[in-house]
Scaffold this motif. Structure first.
Motif, PDB file in Angstrom:
ATOM      1  N   GLY A  91      44.992 -28.918 -11.595  1.00 46.46           N
ATOM      2  CA  GLY A  91      45.799 -29.090 -13.150  1.00 46.46           C
ATOM      3  C   GLY A  91      45.133 -28.111 -14.001  1.00 46.46           C
ATOM      4  N   LYS A  93      42.318 -27.095 -14.694  1.00 43.25           N
ATOM      5  CA  LYS A  93      41.112 -27.816 -15.321  1.00 43.25           C
ATOM      6  C   LYS A  93      39.866 -26.520 -14.907  1.00 43.25           C
ATOM      7  CE  LYS A  93      41.159 -32.581 -15.386  1.00 43.25           C
ATOM      8  NZ  LYS A  93      41.708 -33.197 -14.448  1.00 43.25           N
ATOM      9  N   GLY A  94      39.276 -26.189 -15.697  1.00 44.98           N
ATOM     10  CA  GLY A  94      37.997 -25.204 -15.532  1.00 44.98           C
ATOM     11  C   GLY A  94      38.212 -23.831 -15.316  1.00 44.98           C
ATOM     12  N   ARG A 121      27.253 -21.522 -18.366  1.00 40.94           N
ATOM     13  CA  ARG A 121      27.175 -22.835 -18.319  1.00 40.94           C
ATOM     14  C   ARG A 121      28.448 -23.426 -17.680  1.00 40.94           C
ATOM     15  NH1 ARG A 121      26.839 -24.412 -23.529  1.00 40.94           N
ATOM     16  NH2 ARG A 121      29.140 -24.696 -23.938  1.00 40.94           N
ATOM     17  N   HIS A 122      29.514 -22.548 -17.852  1.00 40.40           N
ATOM     18  CA  HIS A 122      30.894 -22.741 -17.208  1.00 40.40           C
ATOM     19  C   HIS A 122      30.701 -22.621 -15.786  1.00 40.40           C
ATOM     20  CE1 HIS A 122      35.009 -23.298 -17.305  1.00 40.40           C
ATOM     21  NE2 HIS A 122      35.080 -22.617 -16.413  1.00 40.40           N
ATOM     22  N   SER A 124      28.034 -22.877 -13.965  1.00 37.65           N
ATOM     23  CA  SER A 124      27.318 -23.984 -13.473  1.00 37.65           C
ATOM     24  C   SER A 124      27.606 -25.348 -13.376  1.00 37.65           C
ATOM     25  CB  SER A 124      25.736 -24.144 -14.457  1.00 37.65           C
ATOM     26  OG  SER A 124      25.482 -25.372 -14.316  1.00 37.65           O
ATOM     27  N   ASN A 125      28.678 -25.769 -14.291  1.00 37.60           N
ATOM     28  CA  ASN A 125      29.505 -26.790 -14.373  1.00 37.60           C
ATOM     29  C   ASN A 125      30.597 -26.807 -13.189  1.00 37.60           C
ATOM     30  OD1 ASN A 125      28.551 -28.009 -16.820  1.00 37.60           O
ATOM     31  ND2 ASN A 125      30.220 -27.326 -18.103  1.00 37.60           N
ATOM     32  N   ALA A 128      28.742 -27.712 -10.050  1.00 40.47           N
ATOM     33  CA  ALA A 128      28.353 -29.112  -9.997  1.00 40.47           C
ATOM     34  C   ALA A 128      29.417 -29.869  -9.700  1.00 40.47           C
ATOM     35  CB  ALA A 128      27.567 -29.748 -11.324  1.00 40.47           C
ATOM     36  N   GLY A 129      30.760 -29.231  -9.781  1.00 44.02           N
ATOM     37  CA  GLY A 129      31.946 -30.115  -9.493  1.00 44.02           C
ATOM     38  C   GLY A 129      32.396 -30.880 -10.535  1.00 44.02           C
ATOM     39  N   LEU A 130      32.293 -30.496 -11.896  1.00 37.56           N
ATOM     40  CA  LEU A 130      32.748 -31.100 -12.762  1.00 37.56           C
ATOM     41  C   LEU A 130      34.363 -31.119 -12.850  1.00 37.56           C
ATOM     42  CD1 LEU A 130      32.173 -32.662 -15.477  1.00 37.56           C
ATOM     43  CD2 LEU A 130      32.014 -30.410 -16.633  1.00 37.56           C
ATOM     44  N   PHE A 131      34.993 -29.948 -12.392  1.00 35.91           N
ATOM     45  CA  PHE A 131      36.229 -29.771 -12.259  1.00 35.91           C
ATOM     46  C   PHE A 131      36.856 -30.252 -10.946  1.00 35.91           C
ATOM     47  CE2 PHE A 131      34.229 -26.661 -15.258  1.00 35.91           C
ATOM     48  CZ  PHE A 131      34.468 -27.402 -16.476  1.00 35.91           C
TER      49      PHE A 131
END
Lengths: 318, 507
Positions: A91, A93-94, A121-122, A124-125, A128-131
């Motif tokens: 979608g 995202k990220g 940071r982006h 790293s996010n 970590a699987g944020l998106f």
């Protein structure tokens, strides 16, 4: 209040496909579950696209571990514009788009600044699987910024316009252009406020346009009449889309393509769960076209990509 | 196509099992459909009194059993310093009080609760008595023979014979007929009729019943005549009202020809009854009845109370899940996370709705602000979420303490919220905010909360709670419905609005 709702029989008569029908009758029937990683993981998509010689934006680098982030920054400084995206994102995202760099600062299409720290940071996010779907650990894919064709000047605001073609069993059945707006913050996702313009499969010319599921005539930011839109290299683009069927093995596929100034149509990504807004953008339900293709397959027709494109251009022209 | 058939088979099986289990529970165990249904219970207390002579004492009281129209659900006794044992012979259940030595007036109590239960049947058949011949001295013998002959002539079977005898011995008949008047002077009417029946080889005896009347005290037992046609066919006749069949509102205390009360070592013994009609919720009224039945008892009533309480909550989750499926598949509402709303609704069950909503908004709101600061620290995701969890615990503690100091004990309930859910919600909302703006946060968060509230309302409904807890079959029905919904390919309600411009377009 009730006037805002339409009768389900009317929708069915117009051949409009609903979400439940898409999920059960098309996606789960025609898209084999084991092929999803190919499509959901943009890195894997890139690999099979390169194998099948499908044109794609150049890959600058891949960030696989936290440690890679340090070494990627010098590489980024070599490119004035680039895109960082999660391999398993969905979608839109990220996705971080950087159009230019100045004095060590990165700039987004909107003109907003991003520091080196923000980029790190982006990444790293993303790792970590944020998106990513289900929050699983991911890798960040960095690819070259597309120098999009100037033919779309005034049709898109601060972002790359892309062409979404629904490919069913290898037949391009419906197409639309997604134009970013100020409301969509340079992104081409319709639910975020991008404009969707239905494109005639036969000619590559605009048919009808919508924003937030409601019809519009001019681009909300540039006031350019959307009716004048015409996608160049249309034949080449359809062939590219049609090829994605053999490449991915997916029966019901959304292909997102962009027009690069020098390289022409390029495959940006594949989508195994393409949305339904394309019907609104085209002002037409997609079901009759899908049914026609299903009939062709049932009759045992086996065509090569070029023949399929010709068939679609003939049958689905408006 | 065969996979479709299997699917329909599974769905029909689920529905069939669910509905039959539910009906079975309702019919067999009389678990009511509605939680508030009331059932009548008779609480009867028998008081045994006698004067003990100073020797060892043994008092034996016949006990009533579950019988046609009444289910025995509870019994208890009270007696000072007496040994007590219940003897549960099928045909002669009784309580035996014993004591080495007793002097003076003695009292003991037996209390029993009977559920008015039209479906109850006698748990055992009384044994048919023999028909001993009773000698009557003249002139009574001739008079009795005459009465019997008269009655025999106009009767067809044991019952009509009894009816005719009773008719002949009514007060009016006694006045006009010399024979009747004569014989009634010789023996009491009840015993007389039993003798006459036995002499005519019709098995009959006197049994004891209790007329039930709310609030009666010190009532004595009433005698009825039990007449047998054969082993399994017997009837009760009431001479006072000259009626055949069990009188309404009458509990047969003893109907097997045994004595009501036997006292050894005492004089002037008597037993009197007090009774009370109680309206009790059907649920608790039938509970003892259910726990007795073991076979085919698919109920969690058999579990210890603690586990039952736990199950009460677990069994509601499918209802919440059903609401989510309905709202997503039929309506098309967006929620953040598929079943997060159910988890929030479960938390609401613990806190009550208003407290839960306010608490949720407070914690998530505060959490979002703190999360906003954390994002500047450039932390890794896992440690950031961990930090959010600890922050949430901090927020909850602070809110609890403040609300307690202010005197709002309701605020303490905030601790029922699952931390991980709150933290993950905060994290997701925060990312959503950065990515798509506040509007999308309100939209998705609001959608989740709306679904959570609806799921809560469904799960908290008195009827739903009653049905899911008492009827395991409901789970199968819900499963069936969810499977059917999974097969729904029609439009969602919100799509009718979404595609409205498309549908109304000129062709």
């Amino acid at each position: 209040m009730l006037g805002q709702f339409s009768s389900p029989f009317k929708l069915a008569r117009k051949g409009i496909m609903g979400m439940n029908q898409r999920n059960t009758c098309y996606i789960s029937r025609y898209n084999p579950r084991k092929l999803y990683p190919l499509v959901d993981n943009k890195l894997k998509t890139k690999i099979i696209a390169q194998r099948d010689e499908v044109t794609i934006p150049a890959l600058i680098g891949v960030v696989r571990t936290q440690h890679d982030i340090q070494s990627i920054i010098p590489l980024l400084h070599k490119h004035s514009g680039f895109v960082i995206k999660p391999a398993k994102g969905s979608g839109g995202k990220g996705i971080l788009v950087i159009t230019k760099q100045q004095a060590g600062l990165f700039f987004k299409p909107s003109g907003a600044q991003a520091s080196e720290e923000d980029i790190k940071r982006h990444c790293s996010n993303i790792l970590a699987g944020l998106f990513s779907l289900g929050g699983s650990p991911d890798v960040a894919v960095i690819e070259a910024l597309i120098e999009f064709d100037s033919c779309f000047d005034g049709f898109s605001f601060e972002g790359v316009p892309d062409v979404r073609v629904i490919v069913f069993q290898g037949y391009p059945v419906m197409a639309m252009m997604r134009l970013s707006t100020a409301a969509s913050d340079g992104k081409a996702n319709l639910h975020q406020g991008a404009v969707g313009v239905g494109i005639d499969i036969g000619t590559g010319k605009a048919l009808h346009a919508v924003q937030f599921d409601r019809p519009i005539d001019v681009h909300p930011d540039t006031d350019r009449p959307l009716r004048e839109l015409e996608v160049p290299h249309w034949q080449r683009l359809l062939e590219l889309a049609s090829n994605c069927y053999e490449m991915s093995g997916m029966g019901y596929l959304g292909t997102d393509m962009v027009l690069d100034k020098s390289n022409g149509p390029m495959l940006l990504e594949l989508n195994a769960r393409p949305g339904l807004a394309i019907q609104i953008a085209n002002g037409e339900g997609i079901l009759p076209r899908l049914k026609l293709v299903e009939k062709m397959i049932a009759q045992g027709q086996k065509l090569n990509p070029l023949e399929r494109v010709e068939f679609s251009k003939k049958e689905f022209a408006r | 196509m065969s996979s479709r058939n299997t699917f329909y088979l599974i769905v029909s099986l689920c529905m069939l099992i669910g509905i039959s289990m539910t009906l079975y529970r309702h019919i067999q165990f009389e678990v009511p459909w509605q939680p508030g249904e009331k059932r009548q219970i008779w609480s009867i207390e028998a008081k045994v009194e006698f004067d003990a002579s100073g020797d060892s004492v043994e008092a034996v009281l016949a006990l009533p059993q579950t019988q046609q129209g009444f289910t025995r659900i509870h019994e208890s006794t009270a007696s000072l310093a007496y040994g007590l044992s219940f003897v549960n012979d099928q045909d002669n259940p009784r309580a035996i009080w014993t004591k080495r030595s007793a002097q003076g007036h003695q009292e003991m109590y037996y209390k029993v609760d009977f559920l008015v239960d039209p479906k109850a049947t006698d748990i055992y058949q009384p044994q048919m008595p023999t028909t001993p011949f009773t000698e009557y001295p003249e002139p009574y013998f001739t008079a009795a023979n005459h009465l019997v002959k008269q009655a025999e002539e106009v009767s067809a079977d044991a019952y009509s014979f009894t009816r005719e005898l009773i008719k002949a011995l009514t007060d009016e008949a006694a006045k006009s007929n010399q024979n009747t008047g004569l014989i009634l002077n010789y023996k009491p009417k009840n015993q007389l009729i039993v003798d006459l029946l036995n002499n005519a080889h019709v098995p009959a005896r006197i049994v004891k019943g209790l007329e039930l009347e709310d609030g009666r005290r010190r009532q004595s037992i009433t005698e009825y005549i039990q007449v047998f046609k054969d082993e399994n066919d017997w009837q009760i006749f009431d001479l006072a009202s000259a009626s055949q069949g069990r009188p309404a509102n009458t509990l047969l205390w003893e109907y097997n020809g045994n004595s009501l009360l036997e006292v050894v070592g005492g004089r002037d013994s008597q037993v009197t009854f007090s009774m009370l009609s109680v309206e009790q919720s059907a649920q608790s009224a039938v509970a003892p009845k259910i726990s007795e039945a073991d076979f085919l008892n698919f109920s969690i009533d058999s579990l210890p109370l603690e586990e039952q309480a736990l199950f009460k909550g677990i069994l509601l989750i499918p209802i919440g899940v059903l609401i989510v499926v309905l709202l997503r598949v039929l309506v098309g509402l967006k929620t953040s996370g598929t079943f997060m709303p159910v988890l929030i609704a479960v938390a609401f069950m613990q806190t009550s709705l208003m407290t839960g909503l306010i608490g949720f908004l407070l914690v998530v709101g505060t959490g979002l602000i703190i999360r906003g600061y954390l994002s500047h620290l450039n932390l890794l995701l896992v440690s950031r979420i961990s930090a959010v969890i600890i922050t949430v615990i901090g927020i909850i503690s602070i809110f609890s303490v403040i609300s307690f100091k202010v005197g709002l004990t309701e605020g303490l309930k905030i601790t029922f919220f699952p931390m991980i859910i709150l933290s993950w919600t905060i994290e997701r909302m925060s990312v959503l905010w950065e990515e798509e703006g506040a509007k999308e946060v309100v939209l998705q968060g609001g959608g989740s909360l709306l679904v959570a509230v609806l799921a809560f309302l469904a799960m908290n409904n008195e009827y739903v709670r009653h049905l899911t807890f008492n009827f395991m079959g409901i789970q199968f029905i819900v499963l069936g419905i969810i499977l059917i919904l999974g097969n729904y390919t029609g439009y969602r309600l919100l799509e009718l609005r979404r595609f409205q411009p498309l549908a109304d377009r000129e062709d």
